[in-house]
Design a protein around this motif. Structure first.
Motif, PDB file in Angstrom:
ATOM      1  N   SER A 116       0.809  -1.220   0.000  1.00  0.00           N
ATOM      2  CA  SER A 116       0.000   0.000   0.000  1.00  0.00           C
ATOM      3  C   SER A 116       0.842   1.270   0.000  1.00  0.00           C
ATOM      4  O   SER A 116       0.392   2.301  -0.494  1.00  0.00           O
ATOM      5  CB  SER A 116      -0.963   0.015   1.187  1.00  0.00           C
ATOM      6  N   TRP A 138       7.405   0.424  -6.650  1.00  0.00           N
ATOM      7  CA  TRP A 138       6.109   0.672  -6.038  1.00  0.00           C
ATOM      8  C   TRP A 138       5.469   1.866  -6.720  1.00  0.00           C
ATOM      9  O   TRP A 138       6.142   2.845  -7.053  1.00  0.00           O
ATOM     10  CB  TRP A 138       6.281   0.951  -4.545  1.00  0.00           C
ATOM     11  N   TYR A 186       0.689  -0.694  -5.216  1.00  0.00           N
ATOM     12  CA  TYR A 186       1.014  -2.047  -5.678  1.00  0.00           C
ATOM     13  C   TYR A 186       2.443  -2.089  -6.192  1.00  0.00           C
ATOM     14  O   TYR A 186       3.056  -1.072  -6.483  1.00  0.00           O
ATOM     15  CB  TYR A 186       0.040  -2.515  -6.773  1.00  0.00           C
ATOM     16  N   ARG A 194      -0.485  -6.941  -5.570  1.00  0.00           N
ATOM     17  CA  ARG A 194      -0.773  -6.351  -4.257  1.00  0.00           C
ATOM     18  C   ARG A 194      -1.356  -7.425  -3.332  1.00  0.00           C
ATOM     19  O   ARG A 194      -1.619  -8.550  -3.756  1.00  0.00           O
ATOM     20  CB  ARG A 194      -1.728  -5.168  -4.383  1.00  0.00           C
TER      21      ARG A 194
END
Length: 191
Positions: free
Chosen positions: A34, A58, A66, A177
């Motif tokens: 996250s 990221w 994700y 994720r």
């Protein structure tokens, strides 16, 4: 003698009836991605003579974080690479069953993605084995959940990794994720 055996059998039956076999779950790893790649590390290996700008990193879209990789820039591939997003070592030696779950999507949503986007696991850090990903998106950017059995890799230092392989002509995008590893143990408890 027969009466003694019957009493003993009765005690065993009473004990079995008073106890139950239950499964206890333990979360061994929970990484949503996250806000970062968290506890995962990178192994990036461009093939000889190739360079690429994008590696596992990221990112967010619509406020959802994700892990992401794509070596395409525009409509052309940046070259072949073998890039891995590697979990930390997980002690699951006391577990009877270990399950990996994650949510993922791809740009291509193609059957050929299974050749280029892989999950591998190890119980010794040396020999890695590919585990087939059971669930793939059926349309572009559709998120799907996967559950994979890692019980064959139970050890004090089990690891898994997401492997991205691209070629000069094919470089799919992959987003991941909500990665979780849950261990299950069986225990006898009194009812």
């Amino acid at each position: 003698m027969c009466i003694r055996k019957l009493r003993l059998l009765g005690c065993v039956l009473a004990l079995c009836m008073a106890s139950a076999l239950v499964a206890e779950e333990t979360v061994l790893l929970d990484e949503t991605f996250s806000s970062s790649l968290g506890v995962f590390t990178l192994e990036e290996q461009p093939y000889e003579g190739h360079t690429y700008q994008s590696v596992w990193h990221w990112t967010t879209y619509n406020a959802i974080g994700y892990a992401y990789i794509n070596v395409n820039v525009g409509s052309s591939s940046q070259g072949a690479c073998n890039c891995k997003l590697v979990s930390p070592k997980i002690d699951c030696s006391q577990m009877d069953r270990v399950t990996l779950t994650f949510t993922h999507t791809t740009y291509a949503a193609s059957a050929s993605d299974a050749t280029y986007l892989l999950v591998e696991a190890t119980n010794d850090g040396i020999t890695w084995s590919q585990i087939p990903i059971p669930t793939w998106p059926t349309s572009k950017w559709m998120w799907v959940s996967c559950e994979m059995d890692l019980t064959d890799f139970v050890a004090s230092a089990m690891q898994f990794r997401f492997v991205y392989i691209s070629t000069d002509s094919y470089a799919p995008a992959w987003e991941i994720r909500n990665v979780s590893v849950v261990g299950t143990t069986k225990a006898i408890v009194d009812s």
